[in-house]
Design a protein around this motif. Sequence first.
Motif, short mmCIF file in Angstrom:
data_model
loop_
_atom_site.label_atom_id
_atom_site.label_comp_id
_atom_site.label_asym_id
_atom_site.label_seq_id
_atom_site.Cartn_x
_atom_site.Cartn_y
_atom_site.Cartn_z
N LEU A 46 0.81 -1.21 0.00
CA LEU A 46 0.00 0.00 0.00
C LEU A 46 0.85 1.27 0.00
N SER A 47 2.05 1.19 0.53
CA SER A 47 2.95 2.34 0.47
C SER A 47 3.32 2.65 -0.98
N VAL A 48 3.66 1.62 -1.73
CA VAL A 48 3.97 1.80 -3.16
C VAL A 48 2.71 2.26 -3.90
N TYR A 49 1.59 1.62 -3.63
CA TYR A 49 0.34 1.98 -4.28
C TYR A 49 0.01 3.46 -4.04
N GLY A 50 0.18 3.93 -2.82
CA GLY A 50 -0.11 5.32 -2.48
C GLY A 50 0.74 6.31 -3.27
N ARG A 51 2.02 5.97 -3.47
CA ARG A 51 2.89 6.86 -4.25
C ARG A 51 2.42 6.96 -5.70
N PHE A 52 1.99 5.84 -6.28
CA PHE A 52 1.50 5.86 -7.66
C PHE A 52 0.16 6.58 -7.77
N VAL A 53 -0.70 6.44 -6.77
CA VAL A 53 -1.97 7.17 -6.77
C VAL A 53 -1.70 8.67 -6.70
N ALA A 54 -0.78 9.07 -5.83
CA ALA A 54 -0.44 10.49 -5.70
C ALA A 54 0.13 11.05 -7.00
N ALA A 55 0.82 10.22 -7.76
CA ALA A 55 1.39 10.65 -9.04
C ALA A 55 0.35 10.59 -10.16
N GLY A 56 -0.85 10.09 -9.87
CA GLY A 56 -1.91 10.01 -10.87
C GLY A 56 -1.79 8.84 -11.82
N GLU A 57 -0.95 7.88 -11.50
CA GLU A 57 -0.73 6.73 -12.38
C GLU A 57 -1.72 5.59 -12.14
N TRP A 58 -2.05 5.34 -10.89
CA TRP A 58 -2.95 4.25 -10.55
C TRP A 58 -4.20 4.82 -9.89
N ARG A 59 -5.34 4.16 -10.12
CA ARG A 59 -6.57 4.66 -9.54
C ARG A 59 -7.40 3.60 -8.81
N ASP A 60 -7.06 2.35 -8.98
CA ASP A 60 -7.88 1.30 -8.36
C ASP A 60 -7.02 0.07 -8.09
N TYR A 61 -7.50 -0.79 -7.20
CA TYR A 61 -6.81 -2.04 -6.93
C TYR A 61 -7.82 -3.12 -6.59
N ALA A 62 -7.37 -4.35 -6.65
CA ALA A 62 -8.19 -5.49 -6.25
C ALA A 62 -7.27 -6.51 -5.59
N MET A 63 -7.82 -7.26 -4.65
CA MET A 63 -7.06 -8.31 -4.00
C MET A 63 -7.80 -9.64 -4.16
N SER A 64 -7.03 -10.66 -4.42
CA SER A 64 -7.58 -12.02 -4.53
C SER A 64 -6.78 -12.92 -3.61
N PHE A 65 -7.48 -13.74 -2.87
CA PHE A 65 -6.83 -14.68 -1.96
C PHE A 65 -7.25 -16.09 -2.36
N LEU A 66 -6.33 -16.80 -2.96
CA LEU A 66 -6.60 -18.12 -3.51
C LEU A 66 -5.92 -19.20 -2.68
N ARG A 67 -6.07 -20.43 -3.08
CA ARG A 67 -5.42 -21.53 -2.36
C ARG A 67 -3.91 -21.50 -2.47
N ASP A 68 -3.40 -21.09 -3.63
CA ASP A 68 -1.96 -21.13 -3.83
C ASP A 68 -1.31 -19.76 -3.95
N ALA A 69 -2.11 -18.68 -3.93
CA ALA A 69 -1.53 -17.35 -4.12
C ALA A 69 -2.43 -16.26 -3.55
N ALA A 70 -1.77 -15.18 -3.10
CA ALA A 70 -2.45 -13.93 -2.77
C ALA A 70 -2.01 -12.95 -3.85
N ILE A 71 -2.97 -12.23 -4.44
CA ILE A 71 -2.67 -11.36 -5.56
C ILE A 71 -3.23 -9.96 -5.30
N PHE A 72 -2.37 -8.96 -5.47
CA PHE A 72 -2.77 -7.55 -5.38
C PHE A 72 -2.62 -7.00 -6.79
N SER A 73 -3.72 -6.64 -7.43
CA SER A 73 -3.70 -6.13 -8.80
C SER A 73 -3.94 -4.63 -8.78
N VAL A 74 -3.21 -3.90 -9.63
CA VAL A 74 -3.39 -2.44 -9.70
C VAL A 74 -3.86 -2.06 -11.10
#
Length: 110
Positions: free
Chosen positions: A25-53
């Motif tokens: 979230l620290s990295v995500y916040g820097r990109f949001v402040a720069a106007g590059e990213w606007r949304d995220y999603a998280m998925s928690f699966l059996r073999d992986a946790a995924i944070f998508s931007v």
Amino acid sequence: MNAAPPFHADPDRVVFDRKELAAILSVYGRFVAAGEWRDYAMSFLRDAAIFSVFRRATEHPLYRIEKRPRLRTVQGAYAVIGMDGRILKRGHDLPQVLKVLDKKLIRSID
């Protein structure tokens, strides 16, 4: 009045712990402040946790930050994957793996 049952972690799902999520979230916040990213999603699966931007919510993810515990002894549990599916960085230390995104932020500001 019924009280909500206490939260219990699902042992069949991989999740990010508080420290890992804070680093992401620290990295995500820097990109949001720069106007590059606007949304995220998280998925928690059996073999992986995924944070998508995302740049916009209706698009495919720009990057995926994945935690795959089964790979921790071989390649490292963490990976940053680009929109095209290429692994940009993989390793054992999440903050070190996330540094690959810092280079993207510097380029986009110039």
